[in-house]
Design an enzyme around this catalytic site. Sequence first.
Site, short mmCIF file in Angstrom:
data_model
loop_
_atom_site.label_atom_id
_atom_site.label_comp_id
_atom_site.label_asym_id
_atom_site.label_seq_id
_atom_site.Cartn_x
_atom_site.Cartn_y
_atom_site.Cartn_z
N ARG A 1 56.14 45.00 -17.13
CA ARG A 1 55.58 43.92 -17.56
C ARG A 1 54.30 43.60 -17.86
O ARG A 1 53.53 44.71 -17.32
CB ARG A 1 56.18 42.67 -16.57
CG ARG A 1 57.53 42.50 -16.37
CD ARG A 1 57.99 41.79 -15.11
NE ARG A 1 57.97 42.73 -13.87
CZ ARG A 1 58.32 42.23 -12.64
NH1 ARG A 1 59.14 40.95 -12.51
NH2 ARG A 1 58.09 42.83 -11.62
N HIS B 1 57.02 33.99 -12.69
CA HIS B 1 56.16 34.24 -11.57
C HIS B 1 54.88 33.91 -12.16
O HIS B 1 53.89 34.78 -12.18
CB HIS B 1 56.40 35.61 -11.00
CG HIS B 1 56.03 35.73 -9.70
ND1 HIS B 1 56.83 36.10 -8.88
CD2 HIS B 1 54.86 35.47 -8.86
CE1 HIS B 1 56.20 35.98 -7.48
NE2 HIS B 1 54.99 35.78 -7.48
N ASP C 1 53.65 39.39 -11.40
CA ASP C 1 53.06 38.35 -10.35
C ASP C 1 51.59 38.14 -10.34
O ASP C 1 51.18 38.18 -9.36
CB ASP C 1 53.62 39.21 -8.97
CG ASP C 1 55.23 39.51 -9.06
OD1 ASP C 1 55.98 39.13 -9.85
OD2 ASP C 1 55.56 40.47 -8.34
N GLU D 1 63.01 31.49 -7.02
CA GLU D 1 61.79 32.58 -6.37
C GLU D 1 60.60 32.34 -7.00
O GLU D 1 60.49 31.47 -7.81
CB GLU D 1 62.27 34.12 -6.64
CG GLU D 1 62.20 34.71 -7.86
CD GLU D 1 62.54 36.08 -8.21
OE1 GLU D 1 63.07 36.77 -7.07
OE2 GLU D 1 62.45 36.72 -9.16
#
Length: 344
Positions: free
Chosen positions: A309, A281, A34, A218
């Site tokens: 990630r 993201h 993110d 999202e």
Amino acid sequence: MLGCTTADAPVKQQESSQPEAEAYFTNPIADGADPWVYKKDGVYYFCSSGNGGIQVSKSEKLTELGEKVLVWETPDTGWNKSNVWAPELHHFNGKWYIYYAAAKKPGGPFLHQRSGVLESVADDPFGPYVDKGMLYTGDSIQYAASAPKWAIDLTPLPLNGQLYAIWSGWKSDADTDKTKQHLYMATMSNPWTISSNRVLISSPEEPWETGGPLDLNEGPQVLKHQGKVFIIYSTRESWLKEYRLGQLTLSDTLLNPMEAAHWVKSGPVFEGTDEVLGVGHCSFTTSPDNTEHWILYHSKKSEEPGWDRNIRAQEFTWTADGFPDFGTPVPAGVPLPVPSGQEE
């Protein structure tokens, strides 16, 4: 010149005319997920969750995140004491604001995620910050205090003098986190107050948004270019290699963004390969000299389901008619020129 012979001169001239060697970097640039970056006065500020709260770092280099500083710790009690996700740092009217999601209970199932905002006391991204509370993300504004809805990944959109909030949410609160996520929008009266009921602007309906165990919309992020507004969002499942980016386009900034019909969906606009898995993201910025546009995004480290990630950076361009062209994610270890104007 003293000590210089005619034989020396051509050599020195040749050396001075040689171009400087181009600097390179390779992805990934950091561990984590993110990624959020905000550029102000030539400095990049990165924001992330961790160490029991929210962290901010600064760097003059887009490809190096800098030392993380804890700027806010979660409280011992309350709606936001656990599960801090995907914070974003923004600057409005001489103050810094951090939008984030959190929950009253730790771990899964993730039934209690709500969105909140912090405000800096002064014009300093490192705080201190005041907790401005939970943001209203429901359908009954007159009962806002008692009717919040599940909400994550909230981001602001300033447009034509009006501030809007965009986020990912559930249509109704549920007893399982295996629930579809949609994109919603509402007006804001200031950076910490939502002032309208939410409007649904996107649901996972296209073939490239569906087909897995859970359909998601999202991580919405805003891009503006040549009179258009884009919402670049993540879709499919965040824990799978099929995670990817979709796009909503408001073709004219004079159109009302609170009307779903004014947003045109397209995609996928950025998706993984056999070598770069589960891209999503993202956030956006420009090179130090403002001549290039860059995307930061995360990708999965393996094909195994999960949230292990890392963070990557890549330049993107624009088409002749003003749409973003993100290209293909470049594999790890492949040398890429550093952002234009970045000093090594």
